[in-house]
Design an enzyme around this catalytic site. Sequence first.
Site, PDB file in Angstrom:
ATOM      1  N   CYS A 212      -0.873  -5.395  -8.395  1.00  0.00           N
ATOM      2  CA  CYS A 212      -0.877  -4.570  -7.187  1.00  0.00           C
ATOM      3  C   CYS A 212      -2.313  -4.302  -6.729  1.00  0.00           C
ATOM      4  O   CYS A 212      -3.128  -3.762  -7.483  1.00  0.00           O
ATOM      5  CB  CYS A 212      -0.146  -3.264  -7.443  1.00  0.00           C
ATOM      6  SG  CYS A 212      -0.296  -2.095  -6.076  1.00  0.00           S
TER       7      CYS A 212
ATOM      8  N   HIS B 286       1.783   4.216  -9.094  1.00  0.00           N
ATOM      9  CA  HIS B 286       2.346   3.129  -8.296  1.00  0.00           C
ATOM     10  C   HIS B 286       3.740   3.518  -7.811  1.00  0.00           C
ATOM     11  O   HIS B 286       4.682   3.610  -8.593  1.00  0.00           O
ATOM     12  CB  HIS B 286       2.417   1.829  -9.086  1.00  0.00           C
ATOM     13  CG  HIS B 286       2.988   0.707  -8.256  1.00  0.00           C
ATOM     14  ND1 HIS B 286       2.193  -0.085  -7.447  1.00  0.00           N
ATOM     15  CD2 HIS B 286       4.266   0.311  -8.053  1.00  0.00           C
ATOM     16  CE1 HIS B 286       2.977  -0.945  -6.801  1.00  0.00           C
ATOM     17  NE2 HIS B 286       4.232  -0.720  -7.150  1.00  0.00           N
TER      18      HIS B 286
ATOM     19  N   ASN C  93       3.309   3.814   6.651  1.00  0.00           N
ATOM     20  CA  ASN C  93       4.242   2.787   7.104  1.00  0.00           C
ATOM     21  C   ASN C  93       5.216   2.447   5.982  1.00  0.00           C
ATOM     22  O   ASN C  93       4.817   2.361   4.812  1.00  0.00           O
ATOM     23  CB  ASN C  93       3.475   1.520   7.503  1.00  0.00           C
ATOM     24  CG  ASN C  93       2.561   1.755   8.688  1.00  0.00           C
ATOM     25  OD1 ASN C  93       2.940   2.436   9.640  1.00  0.00           O
ATOM     26  ND2 ASN C  93       1.359   1.203   8.645  1.00  0.00           N
TER      27      ASN C  93
ATOM     28  N   GLY D 156       5.496  -2.285   9.657  1.00  0.00           N
ATOM     29  CA  GLY D 156       4.307  -3.093   9.415  1.00  0.00           C
ATOM     30  C   GLY D 156       3.663  -2.891   8.064  1.00  0.00           C
ATOM     31  O   GLY D 156       2.488  -3.213   7.881  1.00  0.00           O
TER      32      GLY D 156
ATOM     33  N   THR E 237       2.268  -3.706   4.676  1.00  0.00           N
ATOM     34  CA  THR E 237       1.838  -4.973   4.075  1.00  0.00           C
ATOM     35  C   THR E 237       1.431  -4.823   2.616  1.00  0.00           C
ATOM     36  O   THR E 237       1.417  -5.807   1.875  1.00  0.00           O
ATOM     37  CB  THR E 237       0.650  -5.577   4.853  1.00  0.00           C
ATOM     38  OG1 THR E 237      -0.435  -4.638   4.857  1.00  0.00           O
ATOM     39  CG2 THR E 237       1.052  -5.916   6.279  1.00  0.00           C
TER      40      THR E 237
ATOM     41  N   HIS F 172       0.464   4.548   0.768  1.00  0.00           N
ATOM     42  CA  HIS F 172      -0.876   4.953   1.170  1.00  0.00           C
ATOM     43  C   HIS F 172      -0.783   5.654   2.507  1.00  0.00           C
ATOM     44  O   HIS F 172       0.000   5.272   3.376  1.00  0.00           O
ATOM     45  CB  HIS F 172      -1.813   3.745   1.276  1.00  0.00           C
ATOM     46  CG  HIS F 172      -1.244   2.587   2.023  1.00  0.00           C
ATOM     47  ND1 HIS F 172      -0.351   1.699   1.462  1.00  0.00           N
ATOM     48  CD2 HIS F 172      -1.397   2.184   3.303  1.00  0.00           C
ATOM     49  CE1 HIS F 172       0.003   0.797   2.353  1.00  0.00           C
ATOM     50  NE2 HIS F 172      -0.606   1.075   3.493  1.00  0.00           N
TER      51      HIS F 172
ATOM     52  N   HIS G  15      -2.612   6.409   5.902  1.00  0.00           N
ATOM     53  CA  HIS G  15      -3.704   6.037   6.810  1.00  0.00           C
ATOM     54  C   HIS G  15      -4.230   7.307   7.467  1.00  0.00           C
ATOM     55  O   HIS G  15      -3.448   8.090   8.016  1.00  0.00           O
ATOM     56  CB  HIS G  15      -3.205   5.117   7.927  1.00  0.00           C
ATOM     57  CG  HIS G  15      -2.743   3.772   7.488  1.00  0.00           C
ATOM     58  ND1 HIS G  15      -3.527   2.642   7.593  1.00  0.00           N
ATOM     59  CD2 HIS G  15      -1.567   3.359   6.957  1.00  0.00           C
ATOM     60  CE1 HIS G  15      -2.847   1.584   7.157  1.00  0.00           C
ATOM     61  NE2 HIS G  15      -1.654   2.000   6.759  1.00  0.00           N
TER      62      HIS G  15
HETATM   63  P1  5GP Z   1      -0.088  -1.173   5.653  1.00  0.00           P
HETATM   64  O1  5GP Z   1      -0.025  -2.279   6.682  1.00  0.00           O
HETATM   65  O2  5GP Z   1       0.586  -1.593   4.367  1.00  0.00           O
HETATM   66  O3  5GP Z   1       0.399   0.155   6.149  1.00  0.00           O
HETATM   67  O4  5GP Z   1      -1.631  -0.949   5.366  1.00  0.00           O
HETATM   68  C1  5GP Z   1      -2.366  -1.707   4.488  1.00  0.00           C
HETATM   69  C2  5GP Z   1      -3.813  -1.533   4.869  1.00  0.00           C
HETATM   70  O5  5GP Z   1      -4.611  -1.985   3.787  1.00  0.00           O
HETATM   71  C3  5GP Z   1      -4.230  -2.336   6.098  1.00  0.00           C
HETATM   72  O6  5GP Z   1      -4.727  -1.442   7.100  1.00  0.00           O
HETATM   73  C4  5GP Z   1      -5.302  -3.279   5.568  1.00  0.00           C
HETATM   74  O7  5GP Z   1      -6.359  -3.490   6.481  1.00  0.00           O
HETATM   75  C5  5GP Z   1      -5.763  -2.593   4.302  1.00  0.00           C
HETATM   76  N1  5GP Z   1      -6.246  -3.481   3.273  1.00  0.00           N
HETATM   77  C6  5GP Z   1      -5.649  -4.627   2.851  1.00  0.00           C
HETATM   78  N2  5GP Z   1      -6.357  -5.188   1.850  1.00  0.00           N
HETATM   79  C7  5GP Z   1      -7.420  -4.363   1.636  1.00  0.00           C
HETATM   80  C8  5GP Z   1      -8.518  -4.411   0.718  1.00  0.00           C
HETATM   81  O8  5GP Z   1      -8.660  -5.324  -0.109  1.00  0.00           O
HETATM   82  N3  5GP Z   1      -9.433  -3.405   0.795  1.00  0.00           N
HETATM   83  C9  5GP Z   1      -9.300  -2.369   1.686  1.00  0.00           C
HETATM   84  N4  5GP Z   1     -10.249  -1.440   1.670  1.00  0.00           N
HETATM   85  N5  5GP Z   1      -8.281  -2.294   2.565  1.00  0.00           N
HETATM   86  C10 5GP Z   1      -7.356  -3.283   2.534  1.00  0.00           C
HETATM   87 ZN    ZN Z   2       0.228  -0.198  -7.168  1.00  0.00          ZN
END
Ligand code: 5GP
Ligand code: ZN
Length: 113
Positions: free
Chosen positions: A3, A45, A86, A92, A94, A99, A101
Amino acid sequence: MSCLFCRIAEGSIPASKVYEDDEMVAFHDIHPQAPLHVLVVPRAHVATLNDLSPEHDAMVGRLQRRAAAIAAASGYGESGFRTVMNCNADAGQTVFHIHLHLLAGRSLAWPPG
Ligand code: 5GP
Ligand code: ZN
């Protein structure tokens, strides 16, 4: 451990951290969507919001309060900010480790896209 956010939390993958304690880490998003874009991540996690249980209630509250404190410390407490979690495909998500934002520093549209 595969992860991404578990690895960032434990320090085996670097990130630009702005805060950490026993329960959470906060670091700058690698693809910022606003002048301030920080991710507030629990060390535990939990894959999605669907996987939260009552034992997580206080932790989720502390993520929100920490995001507000980071916004205030960055000068955005009064002008405003947004926190977003999200969940799954339509939102969205990913990275499947929850987490928060924290977005600030520009006028954020509503409704979101
Ligand atoms: P999600 O789309 O799951 O809500 O947000 C995942 C966020 O993680 C995205 O905004 C993406 O830019 C960020 N992200 C993905 N990989 C990394 C990484 O390796 N380092 C950091 N600092 N952010 C990441
Ligand atoms: Zn995790």
